[in-house]
Design a protein around this motif. Sequence first.
Motif, PDB file in Angstrom:
ATOM      1  N   LEU A 139       0.820  -1.207   0.000  1.00  0.00           N
ATOM      2  CA  LEU A 139       0.000   0.000   0.000  1.00  0.00           C
ATOM      3  C   LEU A 139       0.858   1.262   0.000  1.00  0.00           C
ATOM      4  CD1 LEU A 139      -2.883  -1.103   2.361  1.00  0.00           C
ATOM      5  CD2 LEU A 139      -2.959  -0.803  -0.108  1.00  0.00           C
ATOM      6  N   ASN A 140       2.093   1.121   0.471  1.00  0.00           N
ATOM      7  CA  ASN A 140       2.981   2.278   0.479  1.00  0.00           C
ATOM      8  C   ASN A 140       3.302   2.754  -0.947  1.00  0.00           C
ATOM      9  OD1 ASN A 140       4.352   3.840   2.643  1.00  0.00           O
ATOM     10  ND2 ASN A 140       6.129   3.475   1.353  1.00  0.00           N
ATOM     11  N   TYR A 141       3.182   1.856  -1.927  1.00  0.00           N
ATOM     12  CA  TYR A 141       3.383   2.282  -3.316  1.00  0.00           C
ATOM     13  C   TYR A 141       2.343   3.331  -3.688  1.00  0.00           C
ATOM     14  CZ  TYR A 141       6.108  -2.031  -3.800  1.00  0.00           C
ATOM     15  OH  TYR A 141       7.013  -3.041  -3.647  1.00  0.00           O
ATOM     16  N   GLU A 142       1.176   3.229  -3.067  1.00  0.00           N
ATOM     17  CA  GLU A 142       0.084   4.118  -3.437  1.00  0.00           C
ATOM     18  C   GLU A 142       0.000   5.304  -2.492  1.00  0.00           C
ATOM     19  OE1 GLU A 142      -0.993   3.052  -6.140  1.00  0.00           O
ATOM     20  OE2 GLU A 142      -0.370   0.958  -6.036  1.00  0.00           O
ATOM     21  N   GLN A 143       0.314   5.089  -1.215  1.00  0.00           N
ATOM     22  CA  GLN A 143       0.150   6.152  -0.234  1.00  0.00           C
ATOM     23  C   GLN A 143       1.350   6.124   0.705  1.00  0.00           C
ATOM     24  OE1 GLN A 143      -2.358   8.408   0.116  1.00  0.00           O
ATOM     25  NE2 GLN A 143      -1.550   9.232   2.016  1.00  0.00           N
ATOM     26  N   THR A 144       2.158   7.144   0.617  1.00  0.00           N
ATOM     27  CA  THR A 144       3.370   7.190   1.436  1.00  0.00           C
ATOM     28  C   THR A 144       3.036   7.184   2.919  1.00  0.00           C
ATOM     29  OG1 THR A 144       4.513   8.369  -0.272  1.00  0.00           O
ATOM     30  CG2 THR A 144       5.401   8.576   1.930  1.00  0.00           C
ATOM     31  N   GLY A 145       3.731   6.386   3.667  1.00  0.00           N
ATOM     32  CA  GLY A 145       3.556   6.387   5.118  1.00  0.00           C
ATOM     33  C   GLY A 145       2.830   5.161   5.645  1.00  0.00           C
ATOM     34  N   ILE A 146       2.118   4.442   4.766  1.00  0.00           N
ATOM     35  CA  ILE A 146       1.370   3.276   5.246  1.00  0.00           C
ATOM     36  C   ILE A 146       2.314   2.192   5.731  1.00  0.00           C
ATOM     37  CG2 ILE A 146      -0.167   1.403   4.519  1.00  0.00           C
ATOM     38  CD1 ILE A 146      -1.845   3.249   3.109  1.00  0.00           C
ATOM     39  N   SER A 147       3.460   2.089   5.088  1.00  0.00           N
ATOM     40  CA  SER A 147       4.403   1.041   5.470  1.00  0.00           C
ATOM     41  C   SER A 147       4.756   1.128   6.953  1.00  0.00           C
ATOM     42  CB  SER A 147       5.648   1.171   4.601  1.00  0.00           C
ATOM     43  OG  SER A 147       6.635   0.289   5.022  1.00  0.00           O
ATOM     44  N   SER A 148       5.154   2.317   7.416  1.00  0.00           N
ATOM     45  CA  SER A 148       5.541   2.410   8.826  1.00  0.00           C
ATOM     46  C   SER A 148       4.323   2.354   9.729  1.00  0.00           C
ATOM     47  CB  SER A 148       6.327   3.684   9.083  1.00  0.00           C
ATOM     48  OG  SER A 148       5.469   4.784   9.054  1.00  0.00           O
ATOM     49  N   LEU A 149       3.201   2.815   9.232  1.00  0.00           N
ATOM     50  CA  LEU A 149       1.958   2.736  10.007  1.00  0.00           C
ATOM     51  C   LEU A 149       1.663   1.277  10.353  1.00  0.00           C
ATOM     52  CD1 LEU A 149      -0.327   4.602  10.935  1.00  0.00           C
ATOM     53  CD2 LEU A 149      -1.516   4.090   8.827  1.00  0.00           C
ATOM     54  N   PHE A 150       1.782   0.416   9.357  1.00  0.00           N
ATOM     55  CA  PHE A 150       1.500  -1.002   9.587  1.00  0.00           C
ATOM     56  C   PHE A 150       2.568  -1.626  10.480  1.00  0.00           C
ATOM     57  CE2 PHE A 150      -1.850  -2.910   6.741  1.00  0.00           C
ATOM     58  CZ  PHE A 150      -2.488  -1.703   6.516  1.00  0.00           C
ATOM     59  N   ARG A 151       3.821  -1.278  10.219  1.00  0.00           N
ATOM     60  CA  ARG A 151       4.889  -1.891  10.980  1.00  0.00           C
ATOM     61  C   ARG A 151       4.775  -1.509  12.454  1.00  0.00           C
ATOM     62  NH1 ARG A 151       9.272   0.551   9.320  1.00  0.00           N
ATOM     63  NH2 ARG A 151       8.865  -0.197   7.217  1.00  0.00           N
ATOM     64  N   LYS A 152       4.550  -0.204  12.680  1.00  0.00           N
ATOM     65  CA  LYS A 152       4.430   0.305  14.042  1.00  0.00           C
ATOM     66  C   LYS A 152       3.241  -0.347  14.745  1.00  0.00           C
ATOM     67  CE  LYS A 152       5.348   4.853  13.974  1.00  0.00           C
ATOM     68  NZ  LYS A 152       4.873   6.265  13.873  1.00  0.00           N
ATOM     69  N   SER A 153       2.109  -0.399  14.055  1.00  0.00           N
ATOM     70  CA  SER A 153       0.911  -0.954  14.673  1.00  0.00           C
ATOM     71  C   SER A 153       1.117  -2.419  14.990  1.00  0.00           C
ATOM     72  CB  SER A 153      -0.283  -0.797  13.740  1.00  0.00           C
ATOM     73  OG  SER A 153      -0.345   0.527  13.276  1.00  0.00           O
TER      74      SER A 153
END
Lengths: 393, 365, 563
Positions: free
Chosen positions: C123-137
């Motif tokens: 999803l980070n390909y489409e919306q920057t920041g989702i990657s860390s959002l998921f990892r952190k969560s």
Amino acid sequence: MAALTPVKPTPASFYVPVVAAAGGFAGIFVGTAQGATLLGLVAGAALLAGIALLLAGALSEKEKAGRWGLFVLMALAGFTLGGLMGGIIGALFGWFFGWFIYWLSTGRYRQKLVPYLTPGQVLWHYTFRVICGAIFVFLITPIIVVMPLSFNAQDFFTFTPEMLRLDPDGFSMKHYDDFFTNSDWQNALWNSLTIAPMATLLSVTFGTLAAIGLSQPHVPYRQAIMAILISPMIVPLIISAAGMYFFYSRIGLQGTYIGVVLAHAALGIPFVIITVTATLVGFDRSLTRAAANMGANPTTTFFRIQMPLILPGVISGGLFAFITSFDEVVVVLFVGSAGQKTLPWQMFTGLREQISPTILAVATILVALSILLLATVEILRRRSERLRGMTPA
Amino acid sequence: MKLTTALLATSALVVSAGVASAQSMTIVSWGGAYSASQKNAYHDPYSEKTGVEIINDDSSAEAVAKLRAMNEAGNVTWDVVDVVGADAIRLCDEGLAMEIDHDEVLAAAPDGTSASDDFGDLIVSDCFVPQIVYSTTFGYRTDMVPAGVEAPNDICDVFDLETYPGKRALEKRPINNMEWALLCSGVAKEDVYDVLETEDGIAMALAKLDTIKDQTIWWSAGADTPQLLADGEIFMGSTYNGRLFSLIEEQGQPVGMMWDAQVFDLDGWIVPTGLSEERTKQAMDYLFFATDTQRLADQAKYISYGPARASSAPLVGKHASLGIDMAPHMPTDPANAANTFLFNYEWWADYRDDLDAKFQAWLAQ
Amino acid sequence: MTSTSDSSAEQAAASGPMLAADGTPLKKSIARALRMQKLRALALIAPLLIFILVTFIAPIADMLFRSVENQIVSTTLPRTITTLEGWDGSAGEAPGEDVFAALYYDMFVAAEAKEHTKLGTRLNYEQTGISSLFRKSGRKLDDLGKDYQKPFEKAAKDLGDGAAFHALMTGTGPSDSALLESTRARLEALTGDSMAGEIGFAPGAEISALLPLTAAAYADFAVFTARVDGDAPADEDPWEAVYTALAHDLATPGTIEKIASYTGPGAELLQAAADVAPSLPDYRAFFEDVDEDWLDVANWSTIQTYAPNYTSGYFLNAIDMQKTPDGTALRDDDERIYIMLFKRTMFMSLVITFSCILLGYPVAWLLANLPMRTANLLMILVLLPFWTSLLVRTSAWKVMLQQQGVINDVLVWLGLVEDTARLIMINNQLGTIIAMTHILLPFMILPLYSVMQTIPPTYLRAAKSLGATNWTAFWRVYFPQSIPGIGAGSILVFILAIGYYITPEIVGGTTGTFISNRIAYHISSSLNWGLGAALGAILLAAVLLLYWCYDQIVGIDNVKLGG
């Protein structure tokens, strides 16, 4: 070839200006190198005009002596000006102008041309040849250039001043040594030598059978089948490589010897198909019918009649398939793993990851190999044409 | 299951450390001088001790992609993989690397300090066994420094074409370049990533890079900059400090190294998931062997990267063939580390795709 | 013609069907022979066709499939997607509590299976920041469950015990097989591994009716523990999410009353838990606490937009567009790159093709008009580069073209160029064009040569003797006849050029690279395989179109290779 036009000496008013022009042209370079373009032009023109008069006038009967004299003289002049390298360049100049002056002055240049050509047409004829020569130089220079570099004593891709002076210290065999002793290179060579023949065998077996099938008179969907079989040559390599990478991973072939062999075989097949079908075009079908008539079964007919005749095509297709695999880098980068690291892969790594002219040594060896293969193909082609009773064409 | 097997295997291993079996294992690394240093310091002694044949694969640059594909296929052919810290985090996140209990698998320091304390903060991920600390920094041709000017010693000299004319070489990706550009646009070191998060910050960084864009050759492989420097194609370029060391000291090229705002980064081992129990055991045995205090210090004999263990630093000796002291060439040396820049893994994991698209679009303009 | 066949038809009608030697009607016999012939031909072709289909066509189809494949969202967050269906992002409000609840349980399982970061990356390909959002969560998910677990364990120690909880969830009487099967199916989709087989647990139907969320969370735990970790669920402590679910169930009105009358195994444990009287878990507040970006509508829109199993997103991306909640739109100016790259690839391939014609035509003409022996000798000069390793030729050009390279050295030595003003011929378009023209030139010369060989030289002489000038004779007589050769060579060169990868990579710098280099980048470094596949699909379509043209103009059979 017999002379089309009778050879007759040309007047000095023709060859002196022409030689002078050429001399002036050469003089420009020598002059610019010394920082005096105009002087170089004038001096070059004057010098060559004088030499032309001397050689074609006084020494017109002693061509051999004249040419050798000029050759040695120019070489000596070059040597005093620019050392060994200058000597070589001077010698080349001497050889060229010696030939050029006599070629013009004796009128030999029209020997092979039809007599009715106007001077303009003659000029165009030779200009055209010079242009073609330049294109051939463009084709071949890059390959020639890497050869001396592979003897570089330094570890970089540039001609060092020692090399340009032809100083023996500037050269060494160490990159060849490296190639023959370094286990990375030897493994890569071994991998290439085990993968390419296997891939070739597969493409040749399947390819020859299919080519024979395709050359039968009534093949349904011939066009479509042909398009599919040729496609590995047409599809951009990066797409083939990526596709094989994903798919072979899925079926567990990624990073295996078999995977690389299958991939390379697929890439080699179009070459086999093309060359073998081309041979079959000239194949006389009545021969197989005659064999069948005399009681040979299809297998015997194939091996005793058809095979020997199409063999040159099969072998040259096989060579193409072999070189495809032996040269291939994109697909093996994706489909292979360390255990299948081939020569081109190692070269690619060499170009990107570490600084080592060893790849130029390998390149030189490969060029030598190419020449060998090329000669083989040429001989086979001639043999094939002889066998099929065609005039060499 | 994978995790438990790993733990089982590792505890079994600690009991019977040093399984000797005549097999082979594939170790993936970066190639070049770096692989050579590993071969000398780790592989050769290990093969000699255990008889295990070690196959080198120089695919670390594509490690994440290949491991992902292998994992999809359920056929992992690699045993131990050398990756940078950022990739280790990524691999661990995706479950492609095995979590490792550092204290159980790795040797303690000679003074008894546990492995996890000895490595300290460098264990950036549970899957990661740190090996070396390296820096991305600039090298320059000493013979091309204009007369009467002192050699470049400030990161902003890279952007100063007036004082230091000549071509530059920068890596063909936003990482590091964007940070340097901001630092030289007057952004404080600690604010760099906050600024880079904004549109204006990106524009500012790209504007700074614009000033040297037409003088820059963009590299993508580690050998590019050293080759370009050796050929005299560029005046200065970024690359890894170990590459510069070998260019300067081993090959004697007229090149100098700049220690300012160099980006500090980590490199180390991971073990892929999905290995058989036997191979896992083998891999862990190798790690135990290759990352002890002495061997990490040994590697520094061949290449100027700092050993990741605190206890290895005092053991760093002289270069294996040149005989010069290696300590002053380490990125960890206090004199060199005076003004390092800390790379933010987490931030780049998020912004990599976005910034990359923008950076590539900018490059192509 | 007509009369002959008519008369033979009459003859046939008169004397009955013509018979072959074995007595069958000739027509039938011929048809059979023809069929046999066709079959034999096909049998010869079949092995290769199958080989190519398996080793070559299937991989390409597989890769193309990746450009639309998008199951990862619905397999990782299945329940979230379902509850999110009714949400409308245009109101500017983050979704409600039920979505966050579903997200919590989906994420918990995904985090255990280490799949959530893969989705984050996707999803980070489409919306920057989702990657860390998921990892952190993913890292903090345990916290919520732990907050509930502690008071439960305090109330009854056995609530934290794996075996006791197992007994409680198994209950007595019939089991809820529907729950178990749906759990298996969900986890199978998530992990990609088979979940079938004995797991040592079956949720009691009664308990599942009483505590639906808890039963579902425990089923997740049990199936995962048994099938992925390979342990018996009864031996392991339940996941934290199970306690969150228990708290949720207990806080649901009516549950506590029902528990009072429950008599199954572990009834007293349940009663003790009910006595804790936990509050309803506030999932939304929890996620907000982890990262307030979870309340960002843009993130949720992205999840919703990419929920379907197949997406055109990668293809849109490949033509510099993107999916937004309101349909498709162009990307920002500073992110557009692919259209430009496609155009550049086309433009440079055209330039390369044109230079090949320019250089190839005179050479082919010369070869076709020289005596055979000389021509064959010169042919070697054409074939040698053709046979020489691509990497060798590319590195040779690197040696030739660089600023300290051979050409510059020679020019400086001749004094044509100042030492300080050496020409820049590499790491740009010029470098790529020169090197690729050299590499592809033989592919132009060979077809041109074979066509020119068939043009009789007498035509030119005839034209000239009829009074045409050299130029007219060439342009009006010779050139038109050589056009098929130009066509064949051009298409071949163009097809090969637009797919090139290695040469632009080594000599192309930034302005001389092709779309292939970008595909390779996405496949091996950025790992955006979907985008790489989409770019590849577009490139492949272009090539196939040209291939088709080639087939129409030249015919595939007429491809000739030197030698």
